[in-house]
Design an enzyme around this catalytic site. Structure first.
Site, short mmCIF file in Angstrom:
data_model
loop_
_atom_site.label_atom_id
_atom_site.label_comp_id
_atom_site.label_asym_id
_atom_site.label_seq_id
_atom_site.Cartn_x
_atom_site.Cartn_y
_atom_site.Cartn_z
N THR A 27 0.82 -1.22 0.00
CA THR A 27 0.00 0.00 0.00
C THR A 27 0.85 1.26 0.00
O THR A 27 2.02 1.25 0.35
CB THR A 27 -0.94 0.02 1.22
OG1 THR A 27 -0.16 0.04 2.41
CG2 THR A 27 -1.85 -1.19 1.23
N ASP A 28 0.20 2.36 -0.37
CA ASP A 28 0.85 3.66 -0.30
C ASP A 28 0.42 4.36 0.99
O ASP A 28 -0.23 3.75 1.84
CB ASP A 28 0.53 4.51 -1.54
CG ASP A 28 -0.96 4.77 -1.73
OD1 ASP A 28 -1.73 4.62 -0.75
OD2 ASP A 28 -1.36 5.13 -2.84
N LEU A 29 0.75 5.61 1.14
CA LEU A 29 0.44 6.33 2.38
C LEU A 29 -1.05 6.45 2.66
O LEU A 29 -1.46 6.61 3.80
CB LEU A 29 1.06 7.73 2.34
CG LEU A 29 2.58 7.78 2.44
CD1 LEU A 29 3.08 9.20 2.28
CD2 LEU A 29 3.05 7.20 3.75
N SER A 30 -1.86 6.33 1.62
CA SER A 30 -3.31 6.44 1.82
C SER A 30 -3.96 5.10 2.17
O SER A 30 -5.16 5.03 2.38
CB SER A 30 -3.97 7.03 0.57
OG SER A 30 -3.91 6.11 -0.50
#
Length: 155
Positions: A27-30
């Site tokens: 996943t990314d930061l979101s």
């Protein structure tokens, strides 16, 4: 101590299914799966599909026959996958020529389509030039050719 084998998915008719779980690293930061990870999942699905078909990519490469290279890719993102989601990668063979194989791959969560790709791979020599698919590879792909899918269309 028993050691579980790596996942290799399974066939249901002409469709190959490969299961993945979304981990934090995906996943990314979101908290949404980073877009490039779908490409990794699709690659794993294709590779394990070939393995189950008896296509030994490593032996072909080591013997100097050649390797597969992605020559064309169209990818459409529809819905995000998130941490801990179970995602199923579905791969179907759409078309086979003497040198290339076109596949449709989908990332699904339950019955929900998350992403869809049309991928064309070519068999290339160690020098990077297109060459005919080995007969065994061509036969294996031809046996799986599916009717044209709905959704993405390749020009």
């Amino acid at each position: 101590m028993p050691v579980p084998p790596p996942p290799s998915g399974c066939f249901d008719g002409a469709r190959h299914f490969y299961a993945v779980r979304v981990y934090f690293e995906d996943t990314d930061l979101s908290g949404v799966v980073y877009h490039a990870n779908y490409l990794r999942w699709f690659e794993r699905g294709r590779s394990d599909m070939l393995r189950l078909l008896g296509i030994d990519q490593r032996s072909a490469q080591e013997a100097g026959e050649g390797a597969f290279a992605v020559t064309d890719l169209a990818l459409k993102y529809l819905r995000p996958a998130r941490l801990d989601d179970d995602v199923l990668i579905e791969s179907t063979v759409a078309d086979v020529s003497r040198v290339t194989c076109s596949l449709v791959q989908k990332a699904l969560r339950g019955g929900e389509l998350l992403a869809e790709a049309q991928v064309r791979v070519a068999f290339v020599s160690p020098q990077g030039r297109a060459r005919r698919l080995p007969a065994q590879f061509h036969s294996a792909f031809t046996a799986l050719v599916a009717p044209p899918p709905e959704g993405l269309h390749h020009p």
